[in-house]
Design a protein around this motif. Structure first.
Motif, short mmCIF file in Angstrom:
data_model
loop_
_atom_site.label_atom_id
_atom_site.label_comp_id
_atom_site.label_asym_id
_atom_site.label_seq_id
_atom_site.Cartn_x
_atom_site.Cartn_y
_atom_site.Cartn_z
N TYR A 58 0.83 -1.20 0.00
CA TYR A 58 0.00 0.00 0.00
C TYR A 58 0.87 1.26 0.00
CZ TYR A 58 -2.87 -3.66 2.12
OH TYR A 58 -3.52 -4.84 2.39
N TYR A 93 0.30 5.27 1.18
CA TYR A 93 -0.54 6.25 1.86
C TYR A 93 0.15 7.61 1.83
CZ TYR A 93 -2.96 2.34 4.23
OH TYR A 93 -3.67 1.20 4.54
N GLN A 121 0.13 11.17 4.33
CA GLN A 121 -0.30 11.67 5.63
C GLN A 121 -0.14 13.17 5.67
OE1 GLN A 121 1.99 10.49 9.18
NE2 GLN A 121 0.06 10.29 10.29
N GLY A 149 -3.75 16.63 10.47
CA GLY A 149 -5.17 16.61 10.81
C GLY A 149 -6.03 15.69 9.98
N MET A 150 -5.40 14.92 9.06
CA MET A 150 -6.21 14.07 8.18
C MET A 150 -5.86 12.61 8.26
SD MET A 150 -6.51 16.48 4.81
CE MET A 150 -7.91 15.55 4.19
N GLY A 151 -5.00 12.21 9.15
CA GLY A 151 -4.64 10.81 9.24
C GLY A 151 -3.94 10.35 7.97
N LEU A 152 -4.03 9.06 7.70
CA LEU A 152 -3.43 8.48 6.50
C LEU A 152 -4.52 8.18 5.49
CD1 LEU A 152 -1.63 7.39 9.11
CD2 LEU A 152 -0.44 6.17 7.28
N LEU A 203 -5.31 6.35 1.69
CA LEU A 203 -4.78 5.36 0.76
C LEU A 203 -4.73 5.93 -0.66
CD1 LEU A 203 -3.86 2.40 0.46
CD2 LEU A 203 -6.27 1.81 0.03
N GLY A 224 -6.83 3.70 -4.70
CA GLY A 224 -7.36 3.88 -3.37
C GLY A 224 -8.25 5.10 -3.29
N GLU A 225 -8.22 5.77 -2.17
CA GLU A 225 -9.10 6.91 -1.91
C GLU A 225 -8.67 8.17 -2.66
OE1 GLU A 225 -9.15 7.91 2.23
OE2 GLU A 225 -10.62 9.53 1.99
N PHE A 283 3.80 7.10 3.17
CA PHE A 283 4.11 5.86 3.87
C PHE A 283 3.74 4.67 2.99
CE2 PHE A 283 5.46 7.12 8.00
CZ PHE A 283 4.85 8.33 8.25
N GLN A 292 -0.92 -4.37 9.05
CA GLN A 292 0.02 -3.81 8.09
C GLN A 292 1.31 -3.42 8.81
OE1 GLN A 292 -1.82 -0.85 5.35
NE2 GLN A 292 -3.74 -1.49 6.28
N PHE A 323 4.51 -0.87 8.44
CA PHE A 323 4.79 0.39 7.78
C PHE A 323 6.29 0.70 7.73
CE2 PHE A 323 0.74 2.53 7.08
CZ PHE A 323 -0.12 1.74 7.82
N GLY A 324 6.68 1.41 6.66
CA GLY A 324 8.01 2.01 6.62
C GLY A 324 8.02 3.29 7.43
#
Lengths: 115, 110
Positions: A33, A35, A37, A40-43, A45, A58-59, A90, A104, A106-107
């Protein structure tokens, strides 16, 4: 055991330039995956892959392309960078066992600034 | 698509139990609920995952009610090193409907 490795860790681009972010995993995971970041918006995709040679949107896929030519590598490309793509990117990988999701991995991220 | 909502921030003191709740009203049948911890300049790190009822591991517990529309991460006896951002993720790793919450910034005070 390195896990998930992202290259480069930092990069500054000018608007309109192109670049490729590399993600490599040594855990033989099927799923990978990308992502982004933002504060204020998180991660969110961008694209993902359920196996070698396959990718899906993804999104937030616009402005990005990906490739998964080898199982262990997942590349994220920016063809013409825009300031709105300034973010921390990420990569993650995962697998399934017994029909159940596994977490998952993550790096540590790539910090990309576009001027 | 499951939208995940969690509090922006929480404060606690060393030795207390901390509970962080995530709301996900539109969770799908195949979706799992996973919590991650993130420190500055690092990638998210897995804490705990569940599908329904209660899950416990060596660092946390996860409570999921029968309707699965919310979940609560419980951290027992927090320490200063637990100061971090905690993310709730809802989705199925095989699909593109995975949704992270915006994260809860937990500050543990001495």
């Amino acid at each position: 055991n390195a896990g998930v490795t992202q290259t480069p860790k930092f990069r500054v681009l000018k608007t309109g330039q192109s670049m490729t972010l590399l993600c490599a995993q040594d855990m033989n995971h099927e799923y990978m995956y990308w992502y982004r970041q933002d504060p204020g918006m998180g991660l969110r995709l961008i694209h993902y892959s359920v196996g070698e040679g396959t990718t899906a949107k993804g999104e937030v896929p616009d402005g990005y392309n990906v490739s998964r030519l080898k199982k262990q590598n997942f590349l994220l490309g920016l063809e013409s960078a825009a300031p709105s793509q300034t973010s921390v990117y990420f990569c993650a990988s995962s697998y399934m066992t017994g029909g159940s999701n596994q977490p998952q991995h993550f790096g540590d991220g790539t910090r990309l600034s576009i001027l | 698509l499951a939208k995940t909502t969690q509090p922006i921030s929480m404060d606690s003191y060393e030795g207390q139990e901390v509970n962080i709740t995530c709301s996900h009203n539109n969770i799908a049948t195949n979706d799992y609920i996973t919590w991650y911890q993130q420190f500055p300049s690092q990638g998210p790190r897995f804490i705990i995952q569940g599908y329904k009822t209660k899950v416990t591991n060596e660092v946390a517990s996860l409570f999921i009610p029968a309707d699965r529309k919310s979940s609560t991460l419980s951290l027992p006896r927090v320490s200063l090193s637990d100061t971090a951002v905690y993310y709730c993720l809802v989705g199925d790793i095989r699909g593109n409907d995975m949704r992270f919450g915006a994260g809860t910034r937990l500050t543990v005070k001495p």
